[in-house]
Write a protein that holds these residues in place. Structure first.
Motif, PDB file in Angstrom:
ATOM      1  N   HIS A  72     -44.021 -10.463  -3.500  1.00  0.00           N
ATOM      2  CA  HIS A  72     -45.010 -11.530  -3.734  1.00  0.00           C
ATOM      3  C   HIS A  72     -45.527 -12.188  -2.455  1.00  0.00           C
ATOM      4  O   HIS A  72     -45.902 -13.363  -2.471  1.00  0.00           O
ATOM      5  CB  HIS A  72     -44.433 -12.609  -4.666  1.00  0.00           C
ATOM      6  N   GLU A  97     -49.043 -13.839  -2.568  1.00  0.00           N
ATOM      7  CA  GLU A  97     -49.289 -14.969  -3.464  1.00  0.00           C
ATOM      8  C   GLU A  97     -49.003 -16.290  -2.760  1.00  0.00           C
ATOM      9  O   GLU A  97     -48.230 -17.118  -3.242  1.00  0.00           O
ATOM     10  CB  GLU A  97     -48.427 -14.846  -4.726  1.00  0.00           C
ATOM     11  N   GLU A 151     -57.825 -16.715  -3.593  1.00  0.00           N
ATOM     12  CA  GLU A 151     -57.543 -15.390  -3.028  1.00  0.00           C
ATOM     13  C   GLU A 151     -58.050 -15.292  -1.597  1.00  0.00           C
ATOM     14  O   GLU A 151     -59.232 -15.523  -1.317  1.00  0.00           O
ATOM     15  CB  GLU A 151     -58.200 -14.305  -3.882  1.00  0.00           C
ATOM     16  N   TYR A 184     -59.098 -13.093  -7.121  1.00  0.00           N
ATOM     17  CA  TYR A 184     -57.881 -12.370  -7.494  1.00  0.00           C
ATOM     18  C   TYR A 184     -58.153 -11.102  -8.306  1.00  0.00           C
ATOM     19  O   TYR A 184     -57.535 -10.061  -8.043  1.00  0.00           O
ATOM     20  CB  TYR A 184     -56.963 -13.325  -8.249  1.00  0.00           C
ATOM     21  N   TYR A 226     -47.128 -13.757 -12.849  1.00  0.00           N
ATOM     22  CA  TYR A 226     -48.068 -13.701 -11.725  1.00  0.00           C
ATOM     23  C   TYR A 226     -48.599 -15.107 -11.469  1.00  0.00           C
ATOM     24  O   TYR A 226     -49.209 -15.727 -12.354  1.00  0.00           O
ATOM     25  CB  TYR A 226     -49.216 -12.737 -12.032  1.00  0.00           C
ATOM     26  N   LYS A 227     -48.373 -15.611 -10.281  1.00  0.00           N
ATOM     27  CA  LYS A 227     -48.737 -16.989  -9.943  1.00  0.00           C
ATOM     28  C   LYS A 227     -50.204 -17.281 -10.240  1.00  0.00           C
ATOM     29  O   LYS A 227     -50.525 -18.315 -10.847  1.00  0.00           O
ATOM     30  CB  LYS A 227     -48.433 -17.241  -8.460  1.00  0.00           C
ATOM     31  N   ALA A 228     -51.086 -16.389  -9.835  1.00  0.00           N
ATOM     32  CA  ALA A 228     -52.519 -16.644 -10.018  1.00  0.00           C
ATOM     33  C   ALA A 228     -52.899 -16.701 -11.498  1.00  0.00           C
ATOM     34  O   ALA A 228     -53.705 -17.537 -11.911  1.00  0.00           O
ATOM     35  CB  ALA A 228     -53.336 -15.570  -9.309  1.00  0.00           C
TER      36      ALA A 228
END
Length: 268
Positions: free
Chosen positions: A47, A50, A55, A107, A155-157
């Motif tokens: 990761h 991230e 992005e 992203y 997924y953080k985004a």
């Protein structure tokens, strides 16, 4: 953590120093494998892309996972074979690899599934997806990807921006149903045949049967006397290593691994 930003790029000074040193040492004949070996021992960290809410292009040579290792080394190779020596040249090469058609547009424009990465980079004539001869390319994978849209909280985004899940799902639907030829696990015992097909420094993408995924792991091909090995950013070893086991022995230890796709950076 110091993170300078140029044209939406996040990196540390040590990253630009290392990249510029390697580009200064490299030339048009420098091999992918030589470049990959310059990262042996670098810690495995997941990761690492991230780190921003929006992005940005992330350059991190201090911590690598299997995908960022492949992209880092391939970007260096593209610069070396074109005589590019500046950090800005590397940024451009990395952006061309990491994003659809080389355009950073949020992203969803990042190539999250490696099947997508292969197809996009082949279309851009950066890599060649090796699919023959048969044998050893005796198996066909029917791509069926859905993992990201079904696990957005991983997924953080996507967790922070749920509206992007629909864009990811659209990409997954476009990939699903694609049929690609690969070398099945059982064929990896035939080193005599593999030596005619796989070259040192080829990108090896390990196919899998895990639901929702296409590719489980990536690395670079390394030939030794006892057969084919994998240079990779290893979660098990917690660093970039050349696996002591042959690729066939390594694959046997992972039940979900089904075989390999072979991808080669085009020579200029």
């Amino acid at each position: 953590m110091t993170m300078p930003m140029m044209a939406q790029t996040t990196y540390q000074p040590s990253d630009s120093i290392k990249i510029c040193r390697l580009l200064d040492e490299a030339n048009r004949q420098t091999s992918v494998l030589w470049l990959a070996r310059q990262f042996l021992g670098v810690p495995y960290v997941a990761h690492t892309l991230e780190v921003n809410d929006d992005e940005r292009l992330v350059v991190n040579t201090r911590q690598l996972d299997c995908t960022t290792l492949v992209e880092t080394v391939t970007a260096l190779k593209l610069c070396a074979q074109n005589g590019r020596k500046r950090f800005a040249d590397y940024e451009e090469a990395l952006r061309r690899l990491r994003y659809r058609q080389g355009r950073l547009a949020g992203y969803p424009s990042r190539l999250h599934y490696f099947t997508d990465w292969i197809a996009d980079k082949e279309q851009m004539q950066i890599v060649e997806d090796i699919r023959e001869p048969n044998p050893p390319f005796t198996a066909v994978q029917t791509v069926d990807v859905s993992y990201m849209s079904k696990h957005p909280n991983a997924y953080k985004a996507l967790k922070n921006h749920p509206a992007m899940v629909s864009d990811i799902r659209t990409t997954e639907q476009a990939l699903t149903g694609l049929r690609v030829r690969y070398i099945p696990k059982r064929q990896l015992r035939n080193h005599a045949l593999l030596r005619q097909v796989v070259k040192d420094g080829d990108i090896l993408a390990i196919t899998c049967n895990k639901p929702g995924l296409d590719i489980a792991h990536l690395g670079f091909a390394v030939w030794r006397r006892d057969g084919l090995h994998l240079l990779n950013a290893s979660m098990l070893h917690k660093k970039v290593v050349e696996e002591p086991l042959t690729l066939y022995q390594y694959m046997l230890k992972h039940k979900t691994f089904t075989g390999i796709r072979v991808v080669r950076v085009r020579e200029r």
